[in-house]
Design a protein around this motif. Structure first.
Motif, PDB file in Angstrom:
ATOM      1  N   GLN A 206       0.880  -1.169   0.000  1.00 52.05           N
ATOM      2  CA  GLN A 206       0.000   0.000   0.000  1.00 52.05           C
ATOM      3  C   GLN A 206       0.914   1.213   0.000  1.00 52.05           C
ATOM      4  N   ALA A 207       0.856   1.997  -1.061  1.00 50.93           N
ATOM      5  CA  ALA A 207       1.815   3.086  -1.231  1.00 50.93           C
ATOM      6  C   ALA A 207       1.105   4.389  -1.550  1.00 50.93           C
ATOM      7  N   THR A 208       1.756   5.476  -1.208  1.00 52.19           N
ATOM      8  CA  THR A 208       1.271   6.788  -1.613  1.00 52.19           C
ATOM      9  C   THR A 208       1.592   7.009  -3.083  1.00 52.19           C
ATOM     10  N   TRP A 209       0.553   7.251  -3.867  1.00 52.93           N
ATOM     11  CA  TRP A 209       0.705   7.694  -5.256  1.00 52.93           C
ATOM     12  C   TRP A 209      -0.401   8.698  -5.518  1.00 52.93           C
ATOM     13  N   ASN A 210      -0.022   9.859  -5.969  1.00 56.23           N
ATOM     14  CA  ASN A 210      -1.008  10.848  -6.379  1.00 56.23           C
ATOM     15  C   ASN A 210      -0.368  11.774  -7.404  1.00 56.23           C
ATOM     16  N   ALA A 216       6.732   6.691  -6.953  1.00 54.94           N
ATOM     17  CA  ALA A 216       6.789   5.253  -6.692  1.00 54.94           C
ATOM     18  C   ALA A 216       6.235   4.417  -7.839  1.00 54.94           C
ATOM     19  N   GLY A 217       5.657   5.059  -8.851  1.00 56.23           N
ATOM     20  CA  GLY A 217       4.973   4.334  -9.904  1.00 56.23           C
ATOM     21  C   GLY A 217       5.759   3.202 -10.555  1.00 56.23           C
ATOM     22  N   PRO A 218       6.986   3.424 -11.029  1.00 56.65           N
ATOM     23  CA  PRO A 218       7.723   2.325 -11.673  1.00 56.65           C
ATOM     24  C   PRO A 218       7.964   1.139 -10.747  1.00 56.65           C
ATOM     25  N   ALA A 219       8.273   1.383  -9.482  1.00 50.09           N
ATOM     26  CA  ALA A 219       8.482   0.276  -8.544  1.00 50.09           C
ATOM     27  C   ALA A 219       7.180  -0.456  -8.267  1.00 50.09           C
ATOM     28  N   LEU A 220       6.063   0.275  -8.206  1.00 51.75           N
ATOM     29  CA  LEU A 220       4.770  -0.373  -7.995  1.00 51.75           C
ATOM     30  C   LEU A 220       4.394  -1.223  -9.204  1.00 51.75           C
ATOM     31  N   ALA A 221       4.792  -0.789 -10.384  1.00 57.28           N
ATOM     32  CA  ALA A 221       4.568  -1.617 -11.578  1.00 57.28           C
ATOM     33  C   ALA A 221       5.348  -2.924 -11.475  1.00 57.28           C
ATOM     34  N   GLU A 222       6.554  -2.869 -10.938  1.00 56.99           N
ATOM     35  CA  GLU A 222       7.344  -4.082 -10.746  1.00 56.99           C
ATOM     36  C   GLU A 222       6.680  -5.007  -9.736  1.00 56.99           C
ATOM     37  N   ALA A 223       6.147  -4.431  -8.661  1.00 55.14           N
ATOM     38  CA  ALA A 223       5.447  -5.247  -7.663  1.00 55.14           C
ATOM     39  C   ALA A 223       4.207  -5.894  -8.271  1.00 55.14           C
ATOM     40  N   HIS A 224       3.460  -5.142  -9.048  1.00 49.59           N
ATOM     41  CA  HIS A 224       2.274  -5.693  -9.709  1.00 49.59           C
ATOM     42  C   HIS A 224       2.658  -6.835 -10.645  1.00 49.59           C
ATOM     43  N   GLY A 235      -4.481   9.184  -2.421  1.00 50.89           N
ATOM     44  CA  GLY A 235      -4.664   9.608  -3.805  1.00 50.89           C
ATOM     45  C   GLY A 235      -5.063  11.064  -3.938  1.00 50.89           C
ATOM     46  N   MET A 236      -5.565  11.645  -2.845  1.00 52.76           N
ATOM     47  CA  MET A 236      -5.918  13.066  -2.839  1.00 52.76           C
ATOM     48  C   MET A 236      -4.933  13.895  -2.035  1.00 52.76           C
ATOM     49  N   ALA A 237      -3.791  13.304  -1.701  1.00 53.79           N
ATOM     50  CA  ALA A 237      -2.705  14.039  -1.024  1.00 53.79           C
ATOM     51  C   ALA A 237      -3.182  14.709   0.256  1.00 53.79           C
ATOM     52  N   ASN A 238      -3.875  13.914   1.097  1.00 48.97           N
ATOM     53  CA  ASN A 238      -4.370  14.423   2.382  1.00 48.97           C
ATOM     54  C   ASN A 238      -5.250  15.664   2.222  1.00 48.97           C
ATOM     55  N   GLY A 239      -6.022  15.675   1.141  1.00 45.55           N
ATOM     56  CA  GLY A 239      -6.963  16.762   0.909  1.00 45.55           C
ATOM     57  C   GLY A 239      -6.449  17.883   0.036  1.00 45.55           C
ATOM     58  N   ASP A 274     -11.384  15.980  -6.858  1.00 43.88           N
ATOM     59  CA  ASP A 274     -11.071  14.738  -6.139  1.00 43.88           C
ATOM     60  C   ASP A 274     -11.338  13.520  -7.001  1.00 43.88           C
ATOM     61  N   ALA A 275     -12.436  13.532  -7.763  1.00 47.15           N
ATOM     62  CA  ALA A 275     -12.728  12.398  -8.633  1.00 47.15           C
ATOM     63  C   ALA A 275     -11.679  12.262  -9.724  1.00 47.15           C
ATOM     64  N   LEU A 276     -11.244  13.378 -10.291  1.00 46.74           N
ATOM     65  CA  LEU A 276     -10.185  13.332 -11.301  1.00 46.74           C
ATOM     66  C   LEU A 276      -8.900  12.762 -10.719  1.00 46.74           C
ATOM     67  N   ALA A 277      -8.553  13.184  -9.504  1.00 43.42           N
ATOM     68  CA  ALA A 277      -7.322  12.699  -8.878  1.00 43.42           C
ATOM     69  C   ALA A 277      -7.376  11.194  -8.665  1.00 43.42           C
TER      70      ALA A 277
END
Length: 339
Positions: A206-210, A216-224, A235-239, A274-277
């Motif tokens: 579970q990672a922060t991505w927004n 972290a995106g490329p590393a999360l792709a490797e995990a996936h 995903g909304m960067a704490n508001g 927020d929905a776009l994010a």
């Protein structure tokens, strides 16, 4: 072991790929912007329990089936466990992910507390907290994560802890980690190399991505690609990416896209920021679950319009200017007040 939802060109439109987090409602204090506008004036245990159950009901009715909590989210595990017990038919198809490694120390206070939570990734803390989690949820979580792992965490190197986690994984629980800080990618890649008894230990992150912090995106792709369950948090960067806060030059590209999409509807009414994010997060091909951190039913309803947004590659490209250097993003986050 829970399987990941389908991903691909149209999978972002499915509510099965969205989850509800309870960090904002399991305790009176947190770092999301605007909490004074969102929560009851008196944030009693009963008031926060009622709000949590209302959100869980609404999310489940909408089609959300992944609920996220943690030992350090005040009484969130207790609230989720009560909801599961009171609604056995609903609980039957819900996946609950929880986290261990932080101990809540704020004693139900929103502010004026020197330390809200204390981190320790030891076998002793795991042994204590897995028992607490199971007792409060009334069952074992399907996903159990080491909370807020960074490259220097013992969770990446402690063989005693690895043996304990391996035993839990053998019971069918997805064992993984959540990450935080500017070195998330380094943490994920280190975790991918951890083995116990010759097998990979971890199978979820579970990672922060927004839009402000996509590093972290490329590393999360490797995990996936390795078969991990990948859950997006913050995903909304704490508001910061909510309509009421996305008003400065740092979010101009997000507002511009919302305006362009509104112009194309014929009604002048377009998506919320927020929905776009959240839709941008769900558009990442490696993202299995994207969490909403809603604190009100209205916020949840707005967040859950994200699956209906079909973002083209040109839309996503238009949002790339929002990205900040990771160090700057995490400095800003660290300065957010508990309230």
């Amino acid at each position: 072991m829970p399987t990941a939802p389908a991903t691909g060109p149209t999978a972002g439109r499915s509510l099965a790929r969205f989850g509800l987090g309870t960090a904002a409602v399991g305790r009176p204090g947190y770092i999301t912007l605007g909490r004074d506008l969102d929560l009851p004036a008196e944030r009693t245990v009963e008031a926060m329990r009622e709000r949590t159950h209302t959100l869980l009901d609404a999310a489940h009715a909408a089609g959300v089936r992944y609920f996220d909590t943690a030992r350090s989210y005040g009484r969130a595990e207790e609230f989720v466990g009560e909801w599961l017990a009171a609604r056995p038919e609903s609980a039957a198809d819900v996946v609950v992910g929880s986290k261990w490694g932080y101990t809540y120390t704020a004693d139900w206070r929103a502010s004026g507390v020197p330390v809200h939570e204390v981190k320790e990734h030891s076998a002793a803390v795991f042994d204590r907290q897995i028992k607490e989690t199971r007792a409060l949820l009334g069952r074992s979580p399907q996903v159990y994560l080491v909370h807020s792992v960074t490259p220097d965490s013992a969770a990446l190197t402690d063989p005693v802890l690895h043996a304990r986690l391996g035993e839990l994984a053998a019971e069918g629980v997805r064992v993984g980690l959540s990450t935080s800080g500017p070195a998330q990618a380094e943490t994920v890649r280190a975790a991918l190399e951890v083995t116990t008894e010759g097998r990979p230990l971890f199978s979820a992150v579970q990672a922060t991505w927004n839009l402000l912090e996509p590093s972290a995106g490329p590393a999360l792709a490797e995990a996936h690609a390795a078969g991990w369950l990948v859950v997006v948090k913050e995903g909304m960067a704490n508001g910061r990416l909510a309509d009421r806060n996305a008003t400065g030059p740092d979010t101009a590209a997000l507002r511009a896209l919302a305006t362009r999409m509104a112009a194309g509807t014929g009604t002048g009414v377009g998506p919320s920021c927020d929905a776009l994010a959240l839709a941008a997060a769900a558009a990442q091909p490696w993202a299995d679950i994207v969490l909403s951190g809603a604190a009100t039913p209205a916020q949840l309803a707005s967040n859950l319009t994200a699956p209906g947004l079909d973002l083209a590659p040109t839309d996503l490209a238009a949002l790339t200017p929002l990205a900040e250097p990771p160090e700057a993003y995490w400095r800003t986050r660290a300065a957010l007040p508990w309230a």
